[in-house]
Every structure is written in structure tokens, then in C-alpha cells.
Design a protein around this motif. Structure first.
Motif, PDB file in Angstrom:
ATOM      1  N   ILE A   9      53.549  19.327  37.480  1.00 31.51           N
ATOM      2  CA  ILE A   9      54.589  19.371  38.501  1.00 31.51           C
ATOM      3  C   ILE A   9      55.617  18.313  38.125  1.00 31.51           C
ATOM      4  O   ILE A   9      55.266  17.239  37.630  1.00 31.51           O
ATOM      5  CB  ILE A   9      54.022  19.131  39.923  1.00 31.51           C
ATOM      6  N   THR A  10      56.889  18.637  38.343  1.00 33.17           N
ATOM      7  CA  THR A  10      57.960  17.700  38.025  1.00 33.17           C
ATOM      8  C   THR A  10      58.518  17.137  39.318  1.00 33.17           C
ATOM      9  O   THR A  10      58.922  17.875  40.215  1.00 33.17           O
ATOM     10  CB  THR A  10      59.071  18.399  37.215  1.00 33.17           C
ATOM     11  N   ILE A  11      58.517  15.807  39.405  1.00 29.93           N
ATOM     12  CA  ILE A  11      59.034  15.093  40.569  1.00 29.93           C
ATOM     13  C   ILE A  11      60.000  14.040  40.066  1.00 29.93           C
ATOM     14  O   ILE A  11      59.647  13.213  39.222  1.00 29.93           O
ATOM     15  CB  ILE A  11      57.889  14.439  41.372  1.00 29.93           C
ATOM     16  N   ASP A  12      61.227  14.102  40.571  1.00 26.27           N
ATOM     17  CA  ASP A  12      62.265  13.156  40.147  1.00 26.27           C
ATOM     18  C   ASP A  12      62.391  13.101  38.623  1.00 26.27           C
ATOM     19  O   ASP A  12      62.405  12.036  38.012  1.00 26.27           O
ATOM     20  CB  ASP A  12      62.004  11.754  40.712  1.00 26.27           C
TER      21      ASP A  12
END
Length: 67
Positions: A9-12
Motif C-alpha cells: 500500500i502506498t501512503i504519502d
């Protein structure tokens, strides 16, 4: 050779492996996904209602023009 892609998952703009996240972090992600799905559903329902309102308004105006 087997190519296995790990779930991420990509966060910021930072990619995180789901397997590396805590149970609490995964629960937060599930909650966010649930809420995002609900927002999409409500936006779709709003679009249907908005379209219906415009049709009712147009029908009302046509009825006034005939009167």
C-alpha cells in the motif's frame, strides 16, 4: 523461477508491505477502504437523485408551459 509480488500500500508516496504492518495498521486500512467504498456508493446515489430531480423539474416546467 516464480515471481511473487508482495501486497503493498502506498501512503504519502511511500510504499509499505502489508505483511510488515501491525494488526492495528491493517485494521485502519480496512476501515479506510470501507469508508471509501461507502463514499463512492453515496456519490452514486446522489448522482441518481440529482438526475431525477432535474427530470422532475423539466417535467414541471413543461407542464407549466402547457397551462
Amino acid at each position: 523461477m516464480t515471481d511473487t509480488k508482495e501486497a503493498t500500500i502506498t501512503i504519502d508516496d511511500t510504499e509499505h508491505a502489508l505483511a510488515d504492518l501491525t494488526d492495528a495498521a491493517r485494521a485502519h486500512i480496512a476501515n479506510i477502504q470501507f469508508v471509501d467504498a461507502r463514499i463512492r456508493q453515496l456519490n452514486n446515489e446522489f448522482a441518481v437523485c440529482d438526475t431525477a430531480r432535474m427530470a422532475y423539474e423539466a417535467a414541471f416546467k413543461r407542464g407549466l408551459a402547457k397551462a
